[in-house]
Design an enzyme around this catalytic site. Sequence first.
Site, PDB file in Angstrom:
ATOM      1  N   LYS A  71       0.857  -1.101   0.110  1.00 40.89           N
ATOM      2  CA  LYS A  71       0.131   0.088  -0.155  1.00 40.89           C
ATOM      3  C   LYS A  71       0.894   1.154  -0.016  1.00 40.89           C
ATOM      4  O   LYS A  71       0.261   2.227   0.416  1.00 40.89           O
ATOM      5  CB  LYS A  71      -0.952  -0.021   1.208  1.00 40.89           C
ATOM      6  CG  LYS A  71      -2.058  -1.145   1.364  1.00 40.89           C
ATOM      7  CD  LYS A  71      -2.519  -1.520  -0.036  1.00 40.89           C
ATOM      8  CE  LYS A  71      -3.464  -0.691  -0.379  1.00 40.89           C
ATOM      9  NZ  LYS A  71      -3.920  -1.142  -1.797  1.00 40.89           N
ATOM     10  N   GLY A  73       2.521   2.017  -2.906  1.00 38.34           N
ATOM     11  CA  GLY A  73       2.647   2.627  -4.266  1.00 38.34           C
ATOM     12  C   GLY A  73       3.381   1.947  -5.199  1.00 38.34           C
ATOM     13  O   GLY A  73       3.854   2.347  -6.403  1.00 38.34           O
ATOM     14  N   THR A  74       3.624   0.626  -4.904  1.00 37.61           N
ATOM     15  CA  THR A  74       4.358  -0.422  -5.520  1.00 37.61           C
ATOM     16  C   THR A  74       3.953  -0.406  -6.878  1.00 37.61           C
ATOM     17  O   THR A  74       4.716  -0.617  -8.049  1.00 37.61           O
ATOM     18  CB  THR A  74       4.964  -1.745  -5.061  1.00 37.61           C
ATOM     19  OG1 THR A  74       3.422  -2.317  -4.699  1.00 37.61           O
ATOM     20  CG2 THR A  74       5.556  -1.554  -3.602  1.00 37.61           C
ATOM     21  N   ARG A  75       2.677  -0.851  -7.108  1.00 39.31           N
ATOM     22  CA  ARG A  75       1.993  -1.013  -8.635  1.00 39.31           C
ATOM     23  C   ARG A  75       1.991  -0.049  -9.354  1.00 39.31           C
ATOM     24  O   ARG A  75       2.674  -0.213 -10.506  1.00 39.31           O
ATOM     25  CB  ARG A  75       0.429  -1.398  -8.193  1.00 39.31           C
ATOM     26  CG  ARG A  75      -0.113  -1.596  -9.710  1.00 39.31           C
ATOM     27  CD  ARG A  75       0.254  -2.782 -10.508  1.00 39.31           C
ATOM     28  NE  ARG A  75       0.386  -4.041  -9.759  1.00 39.31           N
ATOM     29  CZ  ARG A  75       0.891  -4.948 -10.378  1.00 39.31           C
ATOM     30  NH1 ARG A  75       1.455  -4.834 -11.826  1.00 39.31           N
ATOM     31  NH2 ARG A  75       0.887  -6.165  -9.771  1.00 39.31           N
ATOM     32  N   GLY A 278      -6.972   3.635  -4.905  1.00 41.72           N
ATOM     33  CA  GLY A 278      -7.473   4.872  -4.654  1.00 41.72           C
ATOM     34  C   GLY A 278      -8.974   4.595  -4.102  1.00 41.72           C
ATOM     35  O   GLY A 278      -9.809   5.463  -4.269  1.00 41.72           O
ATOM     36  N   ARG A 279      -9.255   3.686  -3.173  1.00 41.88           N
ATOM     37  CA  ARG A 279     -10.268   3.564  -2.866  1.00 41.88           C
ATOM     38  C   ARG A 279     -10.541   4.457  -1.402  1.00 41.88           C
ATOM     39  O   ARG A 279      -9.660   5.148  -0.909  1.00 41.88           O
ATOM     40  CB  ARG A 279     -10.535   1.900  -1.892  1.00 41.88           C
ATOM     41  CG  ARG A 279     -10.459   0.935  -2.631  1.00 41.88           C
ATOM     42  CD  ARG A 279     -10.669  -0.394  -1.728  1.00 41.88           C
ATOM     43  NE  ARG A 279     -10.578  -1.554  -2.475  1.00 41.88           N
ATOM     44  CZ  ARG A 279      -9.241  -2.213  -2.440  1.00 41.88           C
ATOM     45  NH1 ARG A 279      -8.224  -1.996  -1.851  1.00 41.88           N
ATOM     46  NH2 ARG A 279      -9.317  -3.499  -3.227  1.00 41.88           N
ATOM     47  N   THR A 280     -11.835   4.870  -1.218  1.00 40.19           N
ATOM     48  CA  THR A 280     -12.190   6.016  -0.158  1.00 40.19           C
ATOM     49  C   THR A 280     -11.861   5.450   1.043  1.00 40.19           C
ATOM     50  O   THR A 280     -12.361   4.034   1.551  1.00 40.19           O
ATOM     51  CB  THR A 280     -13.682   6.069  -0.315  1.00 40.19           C
ATOM     52  OG1 THR A 280     -13.759   6.840  -1.758  1.00 40.19           O
ATOM     53  CG2 THR A 280     -13.831   7.796   0.684  1.00 40.19           C
TER      54      THR A 280
END
Length: 320
Positions: A71, A73-75, A278-280
């Site tokens: 979580k 930003g690896t992707r 980018g889920r809320t």
Amino acid sequence: GAAGAWLRTPLAPGEVITAQSGAFERDPQESSTTDEELSRAGSPGNRGGGSTTPDYGEKRLPQALIIGVKKGGTRALLEAIRAHPDVRAVGTEPHFFDRNYEKGLEWYRNVMPKTLDGQITMEKTPSYFVTNEAPRRIHSMAKDTKLIVVVRNPVTRAISDYTQTLSKKPEIPTFEVLAFKNRTLGLIDASWSAIRIGIYALHLENWLQYFPLSQILFVSGERLITDPAGEMAKVQDFLGLKRIVTEKHFYFNKTKGFPCLKKPEDSSAPRCLGKSKGRTHPKIDPDVIHRLRKFYKPFNVMFYQMTGQDFQWEQEESDK
């Protein structure tokens, strides 16, 4: 050493320990790669990297790894670096150095895409960073392996981690319940993986026993969103690549709230991260956020000292 022995109980990859709930022991990683996906990744028809690279060459063990953090930003980083013609990377997470090590290096090599001379083979598995055995295992494969760690404000990272689990398991307790051993006393439960992963100094200590700092690049997950081209310039320099992935490769997607890769000439659509990104985030009690910031602050300061980089997470929070 300063992190204290009470934090050192090893966790199995992906494991969660909570004092409050035995309802879920396994926290699925960012993507749970199956053997079927890995065999597809290793099949001759899968190109694994820049789509203009013809499918010949040979399979090599990776010279560079994105080792963390979940979580962070690896992707986004993997997708951006794959736009470089001199990089070929596996799209799925091989989980070799944590879950599949007993399958051996030949299995691992076979999962990799074919490369030509001068191209770099890469993979990303964010759970490596928090796996005790991973540094030794990677060092024994090749001690000159280049390592990339994408880090992000650990408070935001923990909430994002929880949000991902919640989307798959809506029945789990609230973030507030899981975050504390004792809410009244304000004791944070550092054995919960969502919190434990963000104690970056603790995990880095393990890596520095095997690799010099010069072989590890720390990428800011925040700057990957606000200045993707700037962070990618550092990544390309670190990998010894020409700076080919630049501003012109990105556009800001207002709906998603983060940058996307522009459409390559030979493809039909822009490459934006999927709906799982980018889920809320759920609304978290401000007092819990405040206590978590206090909990992480000494570890953050230690991490800045160890890396020689100030990620300004405290500054970012005082701006809010």
